[in-house]
Design an enzyme around this catalytic site. Structure first.
Site, PDB file in Angstrom:
ATOM      1  N   SER A  42      -0.762  -3.380  13.328  1.00 42.68           N
ATOM      2  CA  SER A  42      -0.530  -4.649  14.036  1.00 42.68           C
ATOM      3  C   SER A  42      -0.647  -4.430  15.547  1.00 42.68           C
ATOM      4  O   SER A  42      -1.264  -5.237  16.248  1.00 42.68           O
ATOM      5  CB  SER A  42       0.856  -5.200  13.690  1.00 42.68           C
ATOM      6  OG  SER A  42       0.996  -5.316  12.290  1.00 42.68           O
TER       7      SER A  42
ATOM      8  N   GLY B  30       6.132   4.672  27.067  1.00 43.95           N
ATOM      9  CA  GLY B  30       6.502   5.927  26.417  1.00 43.95           C
ATOM     10  C   GLY B  30       5.674   6.191  25.170  1.00 43.95           C
ATOM     11  O   GLY B  30       5.229   5.261  24.502  1.00 43.95           O
TER      12      GLY B  30
ATOM     13  N   PHE C  19       0.877  -1.163   0.000  1.00 43.07           N
ATOM     14  CA  PHE C  19       0.000   0.000   0.000  1.00 43.07           C
ATOM     15  C   PHE C  19       0.919   1.218   0.000  1.00 43.07           C
ATOM     16  O   PHE C  19       1.607   1.492   0.996  1.00 43.07           O
ATOM     17  CB  PHE C  19      -0.936   0.014   1.214  1.00 43.07           C
ATOM     18  CG  PHE C  19      -2.091  -0.945   1.081  1.00 43.07           C
ATOM     19  CD1 PHE C  19      -2.902  -0.916  -0.054  1.00 43.07           C
ATOM     20  CD2 PHE C  19      -2.382  -1.869   2.065  1.00 43.07           C
ATOM     21  CE1 PHE C  19      -3.964  -1.794  -0.208  1.00 43.07           C
ATOM     22  CE2 PHE C  19      -3.439  -2.758   1.926  1.00 43.07           C
ATOM     23  CZ  PHE C  19      -4.232  -2.720   0.785  1.00 43.07           C
TER      24      PHE C  19
ATOM     25  N   TYR D 159       5.946   4.934  41.099  1.00 40.57           N
ATOM     26  CA  TYR D 159       6.678   6.053  40.497  1.00 40.57           C
ATOM     27  C   TYR D 159       5.908   6.709  39.359  1.00 40.57           C
ATOM     28  O   TYR D 159       6.378   7.671  38.777  1.00 40.57           O
ATOM     29  CB  TYR D 159       8.072   5.584  40.035  1.00 40.57           C
ATOM     30  CG  TYR D 159       8.068   4.247  39.325  1.00 40.57           C
ATOM     31  CD1 TYR D 159       8.349   3.083  40.039  1.00 40.57           C
ATOM     32  CD2 TYR D 159       7.762   4.148  37.982  1.00 40.57           C
ATOM     33  CE1 TYR D 159       8.329   1.847  39.420  1.00 40.57           C
ATOM     34  CE2 TYR D 159       7.749   2.912  37.349  1.00 40.57           C
ATOM     35  CZ  TYR D 159       8.034   1.758  38.072  1.00 40.57           C
ATOM     36  OH  TYR D 159       7.999   0.541  37.461  1.00 40.57           O
TER      37      TYR D 159
ATOM     38  N   HIS E 201      -5.581  -9.896   7.377  1.00 41.69           N
ATOM     39  CA  HIS E 201      -4.135  -9.638   7.396  1.00 41.69           C
ATOM     40  C   HIS E 201      -3.426 -10.508   8.445  1.00 41.69           C
ATOM     41  O   HIS E 201      -4.003 -10.845   9.484  1.00 41.69           O
ATOM     42  CB  HIS E 201      -3.912  -8.151   7.716  1.00 41.69           C
ATOM     43  CG  HIS E 201      -2.504  -7.714   7.544  1.00 41.69           C
ATOM     44  ND1 HIS E 201      -1.604  -7.647   8.581  1.00 41.69           N
ATOM     45  CD2 HIS E 201      -1.826  -7.335   6.437  1.00 41.69           C
ATOM     46  CE1 HIS E 201      -0.440  -7.236   8.123  1.00 41.69           C
ATOM     47  NE2 HIS E 201      -0.548  -7.036   6.826  1.00 41.69           N
TER      48      HIS E 201
ATOM     49  N   THR F  68      -5.906  -6.794   2.418  1.00 49.35           N
ATOM     50  CA  THR F  68      -4.601  -6.465   1.858  1.00 49.35           C
ATOM     51  C   THR F  68      -4.464  -6.963   0.421  1.00 49.35           C
ATOM     52  O   THR F  68      -3.945  -6.260  -0.438  1.00 49.35           O
ATOM     53  CB  THR F  68      -3.501  -7.090   2.739  1.00 49.35           C
ATOM     54  OG1 THR F  68      -3.819  -6.779   4.094  1.00 49.35           O
ATOM     55  CG2 THR F  68      -2.139  -6.547   2.384  1.00 49.35           C
TER      56      THR F  68
HETATM   57  C1  LIG Z   1      -5.626  -4.656   6.071  1.00 49.60           C
HETATM   58  C2  LIG Z   1      -4.328  -4.487   6.796  1.00 49.60           C
HETATM   59  N1  LIG Z   1      -4.299  -4.622   8.130  1.00 49.60           N
HETATM   60  C3  LIG Z   1      -3.158  -4.478   8.825  1.00 49.60           C
HETATM   61  C4  LIG Z   1      -1.970  -4.192   8.195  1.00 49.60           C
HETATM   62  C5  LIG Z   1      -0.712  -4.048   9.012  1.00 49.60           C
HETATM   63  O1  LIG Z   1      -0.291  -2.746   9.001  1.00 49.60           O
HETATM   64  P1  LIG Z   1       0.942  -2.246   9.884  1.00 49.60           P
HETATM   65  O2  LIG Z   1       2.140  -2.322   9.002  1.00 49.60           O
HETATM   66  O3  LIG Z   1       0.592  -0.840  10.254  1.00 49.60           O
HETATM   67  O4  LIG Z   1       1.050  -3.132  11.057  1.00 49.60           O
HETATM   68  C6  LIG Z   1      -1.950  -4.043   6.814  1.00 49.60           C
HETATM   69  C7  LIG Z   1      -0.696  -3.730   6.103  1.00 49.60           C
HETATM   70  O5  LIG Z   1      -0.642  -3.502   4.934  1.00 49.60           O
HETATM   71  C8  LIG Z   1      -3.153  -4.202   6.099  1.00 49.60           C
HETATM   72  O6  LIG Z   1      -3.182  -4.121   4.760  1.00 49.60           O
END
Ligand SMILES: Cc1ncc(COP(=O)(O)O)c(C=O)c1O
Length: 477
Positions: free
Chosen positions: A147, A351, A86, A331, A188, A245
Site C-alpha cells: 500500500s 526513519g 495470501f 539538520y 486492490h 487479490t
Molecule cells: C495485489 C495486491 N496489492 C496490494 C496488496 C496490499 O498489500 P499490503 O498489505 O502489503 O499493503 C495486496 C494484499 O494482499 C494485494 O493482494
C-alpha cells in the site's frame, strides 16, 4: 549509583536463549496449535491490566503473559493450515535477520546514519531484480507494505507532469482539470487508498473493464484515456495488476505498457503477491513488457519467505520518486556527494528500519534455486487441488489458477442468492473447525471460496484436509 534499568548482559543472555529456544520450538511445530485461536473480541484486553505498571516487572512475568495470553489469542500465519488471504512464512532465517536488525537499531534515514544498511538494501534489491528478470534500470527501495509502495509510485507519477506543479501548489483552490489514475475493477483497494491520500478523490480512480479472465482490457483503457482527454481531464497513471487479490488474474502488461508509453503516463505494476513467481523461468512471462513500466511493487513478505514487513518498490525513475519526496531541512544536510543515496528521500518516512537484512539472509540461506523450488511446489499443489475440484460434481472453479491460489464454489442451490449463501456458510463452517483457515471472495457477483497456498510448511496433506473440510461442510448444509 543506582543500577542501570533494563536487563543486564547476563540476564539478557539467559532470557534471550530461552526465547530463541521458544522460537525454535514454535517454528518446528506451528501445527501443534490451532491455526485460528478460540478467542472473542475484547478477551485479550480483559486479561491484561488497563494501566501501565508503575514499577519494573520481571522478564519472567512478561514472558509468561506472552506465552499465556498473547500466543493463545494469535492467528498463526506460520501454520501450514493457514490458507487464507495470501499466506506467508516467517522463516527462521528471516527471524534471525529481524533479531539482528533490532539489536543494531539503526535508523538508515541517511547514508551516514546507516552506511551498511543503505548499501545492503541496494545490493539485496538488485539481487531480487535479477531474480525477477527486471531490467537493470529498476532501482529498489524497501517500504513496509505494498500500500505504501503504490502510494509512493503514484506520488512520483504526478512528477511526470511538472507543469502541474502539484508538489509545490497542491490541489486545493486551483482551477485544475480532473486528474485520473486507471486500474481494473479487480485492482486492490490500496490503489483506491493511494488515490484518496493523494487528494485525487475516489472519482479520480477510473475502473477499466476486464475480459473474461478478469484481466484489464487494454483497448478499453486506451479508449477511456482518449475520451477523458477529450473532456479535458489529465491522465496521470495506470496500475496494472499481476496477480489480483481475488482471483490472481494477470493484466496484459505489454499491451498496457504500449498504451502508457503512447499516452506518456506512468505505468505502475502491482505484483505484490505474484511478482515472486517471476523468479521461476517458466513464470517469467507474467512480467513480459515490464521494461516499459515506471514502477513495480512486490512483497517478499507475501511469498518470498521473508517475515512481515518487507515490500519492495522498484522504479526506473528514482529521480522522480526523489523529486516527489526529497526535503532536506538544515539538520539533515550531509557532505556526501548528491549521487550517494539517502533513503529518506524516497518516501514519506524519514526513519528506516533495517529490513534488507532479513531479505538478504533469506536469499542467501535458500539460494535462488531453493526459493524457486518452494514457489514451484506451491503452484503444483494449487494445480492438483484445481484438478480435484474440476472433477468433483457440484463444485466449479471460478478462475484457472495461474499461481498458488484456487478460487471456486459449490454450485448446489436453485437460485443465485441461495448458492451465494451456501458458499458463505461453507467458509464459516470450515473456519469454525479451527483446523484450517480459508477465506472468501466475490467473483462476478458470485460468492467464492478461496484457498491460498503460500506457507513454506504447507504440503499436500494440508491442502487435502482443507478440501475435505469444504466438501464435508457442503454436504452438511
Ligand atoms: C495485489 C495486491 N496489492 C496490494 C496488496 C496490499 O498489500 P499490503 O498489505 O502489503 O499493503 C495486496 C494484499 O494482499 C494485494 O493482494
Amino acid at each position: 549509583m543506582p543500577p542501570a534499568p533494563g536487563l543486564s548482559p547476563e540476564e539478557f543472555r539467559l532470557h534471550g536463549h530461552s526465547v530463541v529456544d521458544w522460537i525454535a520450538d514454535y517454528l518446528a511445530s506451528p501445527e501443534s496449535r490451532p491455526v485460528l485461536p478460540d478467542v472473542r473480541p475484547g478477551e485479550v484486553l480483559a486479561r491484561l491490566p488497563a494501566a501501565p505498571p508503575a514499577r519494573a516487572e520481571s522478564m519472567d512475568a512478561i514472558l509468561a503473559d506472552f506465552r499465556d495470553v498473547i500466543v493463545p489469542a494469535t492467528t498463526h500465519w506460520n501454520h501450514p493450515d493457514f490458507l487464507a488471504y495470501f499466506a506467508n512464512t516467517g522463516t527462521a532465517e528471516g527471524v534471525i535477520g529481524e533479531m539482528l536488525a533490532a539489536a543494531l537499531n539503526v535508523n538508515a534515514m541517511l547514508w551516514r546514519t546507516g552506511p551498511a544498511q543503505t548499501e545492503l538494501e541496494s545490493l539485496t534489491l538488485d539481487w531480487l531484480r535479477q531474480m525477477m528478470g527486471l531490467a537493470p534500470e529498476f532501482k529498489g527501495t524497501i517500504t513496509d507494505t505494498a500500500s505504501s509502495s503504490t502510494l509512493y509510485a503514484l506520488a512520483a507519477a504526478r512528477e511526470m507532469s511538472p507543469e502541474l506543479s502539484l508538489r509545490e501548489k497542491g490541489l486545493p483552490g486551483r482551477d485544475l482539470p480532473q486528474l485520473f489514475v486507471y486500474a481494473s475493477g479487480e485492482a486492490h483497494s490500496s490503489i483506491d487508498k493511494a488515490v484518496i491520500t493523494l487528494g485525487l478523490g475516489r472519482s479520480g480512480l477510473r475502473k477499466v473493464p476486464t475480459d473474461s479472465d478478469l484481466a484489464m482490457d487494454p483497448a478499453a483503457l486506451s479508449s477511456m484515456i482518449e475520451e477523458d482527454r477529450r473532456r479535458g481531464a489529465i491522465p496521470l497513471a495506470v496500475v496494472a495488476c499481476v496477480g489480483t487479490t481475488s482471483t490472481t488474474a494477470v493484466d496484459p502488461v505489454r499491451a498496457i505498457a504500449d498504451v502508457s508509453a503512447r499516452e506518456r503516463i506512468w505505468l505502475h505494476i502491482d505484483a505484490a503477491y505474484a511478482g515472486s513467481a517471476a523468479i521461476l523461468p517458466e513464470m517469467r512471462y507474467i512480467l513480459d513488457g515490464a521494461e516499459g513500466a515506471e514502477s513495480l511493487v512486490v512483497n517478499p513478505h507475501k511469498w518470498l519467505l521473508t517475515p512481515m514487513d518487507c515490500s519492495v518498490l522498484f522504479t526506473r525513475r528514482p529521480d522522480l520518486l526523489k523529486r516527489a519526496f526529497q526535503i532536506v531541512p538544515d539538520y539533515l544536510t550531509v557532505t556526501e556527494p548528491e549521487s550517494v543515496v539517502n533513503l529518506m528521500d524516497y518516501g514519506v518516512s524519514l526513519g528506516r528500519r533495517f529490513r534488507a537484512l532479513k531479505l538478504w539472509m533469506v536469499i542467501r540461506s535458500y539460494g535462488v534455486e531453493g526459493l524457486e523450488s518452494v514457489i514451484r511446489e506451491h503452484i503444483r499443489l494449487a494445480a492438483d487441488l484445481a484438478a480435484e475440484i474440476r472433477s468433483e460434481p457440484g463444485f466449479e472453479l471460478l478462475a484457472e489458477p495461474k499461481f498458488s491460489t484456487v478460487v471456486f464454489r459449490s454450485t448446489r442451490g436453485t437460485t443465485g442468492p441461495e448458492v451465494n449463501d451456501r458458499n458463505r456458510r461453507i467458509v464459516e463452517a470450515v473456519n469454525a473447525t479451527r483446523k484450517t483457515f480459508i477465506s472468501h471472495t466475490t467473483v462476478r457477483g458470485m460468492n467464492a471460496i478461496r484457498i491460498a497456498i503460500g506457507n513454506l510448511r504447507t504440503g499436500a496433506a494440508n491442502v487435502r484436509s482443507a478440501w475435505e473440510l469444504v466438501r464435508k461442510a457442503d454436504s452438511e448444509i
